[in-house]
Structures are given as C-alpha cells and as structure tokens.
Design an enzyme around this catalytic site. Structure first.
Site, PDB file in Angstrom:
ATOM      1  N   TYR A 141     -26.317 -50.284  47.497  1.00 51.17           N
ATOM      2  CA  TYR A 141     -25.552 -49.770  46.377  1.00 51.17           C
ATOM      3  C   TYR A 141     -26.278 -48.908  45.661  1.00 51.17           C
ATOM      4  O   TYR A 141     -27.591 -48.974  45.609  1.00 51.17           O
ATOM      5  CB  TYR A 141     -25.106 -51.081  45.484  1.00 51.17           C
ATOM      6  CG  TYR A 141     -23.907 -50.642  44.468  1.00 51.17           C
ATOM      7  CD1 TYR A 141     -22.809 -50.435  44.817  1.00 51.17           C
ATOM      8  CD2 TYR A 141     -24.343 -50.675  43.081  1.00 51.17           C
ATOM      9  CE1 TYR A 141     -21.898 -49.974  43.745  1.00 51.17           C
ATOM     10  CE2 TYR A 141     -23.644 -50.337  42.002  1.00 51.17           C
ATOM     11  CZ  TYR A 141     -22.147 -50.107  42.285  1.00 51.17           C
ATOM     12  OH  TYR A 141     -21.439 -49.707  41.441  1.00 51.17           O
ATOM     13  N   THR A 170     -27.213 -48.528  42.383  1.00 58.79           N
ATOM     14  CA  THR A 170     -28.485 -49.115  41.347  1.00 58.79           C
ATOM     15  C   THR A 170     -29.383 -49.763  42.060  1.00 58.79           C
ATOM     16  O   THR A 170     -30.429 -50.157  41.556  1.00 58.79           O
ATOM     17  CB  THR A 170     -27.718 -49.754  40.585  1.00 58.79           C
ATOM     18  OG1 THR A 170     -26.985 -50.917  41.354  1.00 58.79           O
ATOM     19  CG2 THR A 170     -26.747 -49.326  39.636  1.00 58.79           C
ATOM     20  N   LYS A 171     -29.324 -50.078  43.505  1.00 61.31           N
ATOM     21  CA  LYS A 171     -30.547 -50.946  44.120  1.00 61.31           C
ATOM     22  C   LYS A 171     -31.639 -50.008  44.430  1.00 61.31           C
ATOM     23  O   LYS A 171     -31.692 -48.732  44.283  1.00 61.31           O
ATOM     24  CB  LYS A 171     -29.868 -51.386  45.342  1.00 61.31           C
ATOM     25  CG  LYS A 171     -28.586 -52.131  45.139  1.00 61.31           C
ATOM     26  CD  LYS A 171     -28.949 -53.729  44.378  1.00 61.31           C
ATOM     27  CE  LYS A 171     -27.703 -54.013  43.808  1.00 61.31           C
ATOM     28  NZ  LYS A 171     -26.918 -55.286  44.499  1.00 61.31           N
ATOM     29  N   ASN A 172     -33.040 -50.460  44.783  1.00 57.78           N
ATOM     30  CA  ASN A 172     -34.145 -49.609  45.112  1.00 57.78           C
ATOM     31  C   ASN A 172     -33.949 -48.686  45.926  1.00 57.78           C
ATOM     32  O   ASN A 172     -34.495 -47.677  45.536  1.00 57.78           O
ATOM     33  CB  ASN A 172     -35.335 -50.667  45.292  1.00 57.78           C
ATOM     34  CG  ASN A 172     -35.611 -51.845  44.252  1.00 57.78           C
ATOM     35  OD1 ASN A 172     -34.687 -52.160  43.554  1.00 57.78           O
ATOM     36  ND2 ASN A 172     -36.820 -52.179  44.059  1.00 57.78           N
TER      37      ASN A 172
END
Ligand SMILES: *Cc1c(COP(=O)(O)O)cnc(C)c1O
Length: 359
Positions: free
Chosen positions: A176, A178-180
């Site tokens: 997603y 917002t993930k790293n």
C-alpha cells in the site's frame, strides 16, 4: 504541511509503468514474476507470491495453511483490522493476546495460555517495523505443531538477529502507498515451503491448476504487471528508504523530550514504518492538536483495538480486557518519519513536541 506519510515515486516507476502499458501484457505476467523473484531474494526465502493487496495475501496464506471453520489463530489486537479480518475471511476465529508495552508487539509470555484444541496458527504482527520475538514464537509453534503466519505488512526488510521478517514462517507483506515500499495496491507472500507456494498460486487464480479446470474454491487475488512494475522499481530503493527512516528515528530519539520514544531491543533491525511515541497523562490528543496547528501531521495507530471494535463486540461477541493493548491505544501517537523529510522538517517536529511537553 509535514505529512504523516508520503509515497516516493520517481522517474524509474513512471518509466517502468509506461513500458508495461506499451508491452501489451498488462495483467499478471513477466513483471510480476520478476517482482516475486526480487522480493524472495530480499527476504532471504525461496518463494514469493504476489497478490492484489496485503489483505488478500493474508487471506491466501491462511487458506494455503488449510485454516478454516472451527480453527483458531492467535494474534494481536493492537494492529490494523486486516490482520484479524483475514482470519474471519478464512472462516476461523482470531484469539487475541495482549502486547508487550515496550515493543507494542504480541507478548510471547501470554501465548501458551490461550492455546486450545482448536488452535491452528500463530499470526505475529511485526508492528510499526519492529519484528516480534521470533525465537519464542517459533519454539512455541514447534512445541504445539502450529503454523506461523507473520503479518509483516509494516516490516519490509526488518530483521531479527540478522534474519528478515517474513522468513521464519509464511510471511505476508503489504505494498500500500503508505508502506515502506509500494506498488500502489499490492501484497506479497514469502515462504520456504514448496507446498505453500503452490497452494497460494492456485488460490490466487480461481483454484486453477489446469486452464479452466477448478479443483477447489479460489479467488482473483492476482497482481497486475502495471503494479508489479512500480513495486519492482521500489525494491531497488528499499534499503535507502529504510536507512532514511532509521536516520530520522535516530534524530527523534536523540532530541525529543517529555515523551516515551520507541524501544528497539538489541539485535532487532527496526525499519520504522511508523515512529510511535507514548504521550503520558492524557496529553496525547492535545499534543496532536498542537502539532496540527503547527502544520505537522500525526496519526493514532490504532485508536480502537480490534477486540473493542463494534463489529467484533456486537456481532462476534468478543468480551475481553487486554490492559496493555488498551493503554497503548490511549497513549500512542505516530510522528512523520518517511524518507522525504528534510532536516528542517525533523527540527520543526522536535521543537513542536518539546515546546508542548514543556521541554
Ligand atoms: C497495511 C496492513 C495490512 C493490509 O494491507 P493492505 O495492502 O492495505 O490490504 C495488514 N496488516 C497490517 C499490520 C497492515 O499494516
């Protein structure tokens, strides 16, 4: 405005997407395969299976481990809803264990007490980028013959004594924005078990081993090559992104006053998907408001533990108290830690927090 999260998309991702669009193969194809290979190699496992999201990847992993109706899966209540919902999708019941207040992760000392005849798996959630105590979890799993499905959706390339999150049991990652790292939407399953790998591939593609012959109930959980192209370009940046997050976290650790900064046990590699502080004495919401007035985004991950969500209470009948989980939900606040923060941004955040806390 200093945002809580910001996906970093460069010319590499854009060019890779255009190449896929021009290639004529835009659904699951060679890019997805290349992304799976790169991800397996990063994680230090033999197999990786791409999926349409972290949630569908969790669902697939549970089904591949033959978890279904009547089964129980032990997990944490202090996590994103998808961890537990995926257990429900499989027809099983999540059994929640309280967290260790220092790490926000499942307290391994409480796991054995909730193991029953029905327990089939443990799902440790490596929250905020910090792995769970995988030595303890793997030895409990071995003792009771349980599967381990790691929710590593927030822990790309995090390490536990040098070994990657997602490489102990069957790992599940989210991609997603917002993930790293991101593929816009997407997920990945990691495993060293050939049977799990094969089963995941069949479940992902409508239970199909031979074209248009369906031996079991499957789903369309495929990743597209458009998404895989973005993910593959991001893979090359993961190390740099994580290093930037770690440097930002170090700056906060050294400069924040009056709040409890994140704890990283020795020999754990925290990748700071979130930088989560505890704000004592009921001041959390006021601090959040003060930050907002200073143009600083922050977020509460998570304000309501899963066992207290209305659906879980009213529809599923959950009625339990998890003191450390509930305390954390009252005290936590996540500050911006993403890779594109400048030194000035970090100083702005530190000054605003310290000013509010009277430091
Ligand atoms: C993001 C996340 C998921 C779900 O991933 P999606 O890609 O959003 O479906 C599951 N578990 C945790 C802990 C997450 O942070």
């Amino acid at each position: 405005m200093i945002n809580i999260a910001k996906p970093v998309i460069g010319p590499e991702e854009k060019q890779a997407v255009m190449e896929v669009l021009d290639s004529g193969i835009i659904a699951q194809g060679p890019r997805t395969k290349a992304f799976e290979e790169a991800f397996a190699s990063m994680c230090g496992v033999q197999y990786a299976i791409a999926a349409s999201s972290g949630t569908t990847a969790l669902h697939t992993a549970l089904l591949a481990h033959k978890i279904g109706a009547g089964d129980e899966v032990i997990t944490s209540s202090f996590t994103f809803i998808a961890s537990a919902n995926s257990v429900l999708y499989a027809g099983a019941r999540p059994v929640f264990v309280d967290i260790d207040p220092r790490t926000f992760n499942i307290d391994v000392n409480h796991i054995e007490a909730v193991i029953s005849e029905r327990t089939k798996a443990i799902m440790p959630v490596h929250l905020f980028g910090l792995p769970c105590d995988m030595d303890a979890i793997m030895s409990i799993a071995q003792k009771y013959h349980l599967a381990v499905i790691e929710d590593a959706c927030q822990s790309h390339a995090a390490t536990f004594y040098g070994r990657k999150a997602g490489s102990f049991g069957t790992g599940v990652f989210s991609l997603y924005p917002t993930k790293n790292i991101t593929s816009a939407e997407g997920g990945m399953i990691t495993t060293n078990d050939l049977a799990v790998d094969e089963s995941c591939r069949v479940i992902r593609n409508h239970g199909m081993r031979v074209r248009y012959y369906h031996d079991e109930l499957g789903y369309n959980f495929r990743m597209t090559d458009v998404h895989a192209a973005i993910g593959l370009a991001q893979m090359g940046k993961l190390e740099r992104f994580n290093a930037a997050r770690q440097a930002n976290a170090r700056f906060y650790n050294e400069n924040l006053r009056g709040v409890v900064t994140p704890y990283t046990p020795t020999d754990y590699g925290h990748v700071f998907h979130q930088y989560t502080i505890r704000v004592p004495d009921g001041q959390r919401d006021a601090l959040r408001e003060a930050l907002k007035e200073n143009g600083i985004g922050s977020e509460i991950y998570y304000p309501v533990p899963i066992h207290k969500q209305s659906f879980y209470v009213n529809e599923l009948g959950y009625d339990l108290t998890l003191p450390e989980t509930e305390n954390a939900a009252r005290e936590v606040l996540s500050l911006p830690v993403h890779p594109s923060l400048s030194r000035e941004d970090l100083e702005t955040v530190v000054n605003a927090v310290n000013h509010f806390m009277g430091g």
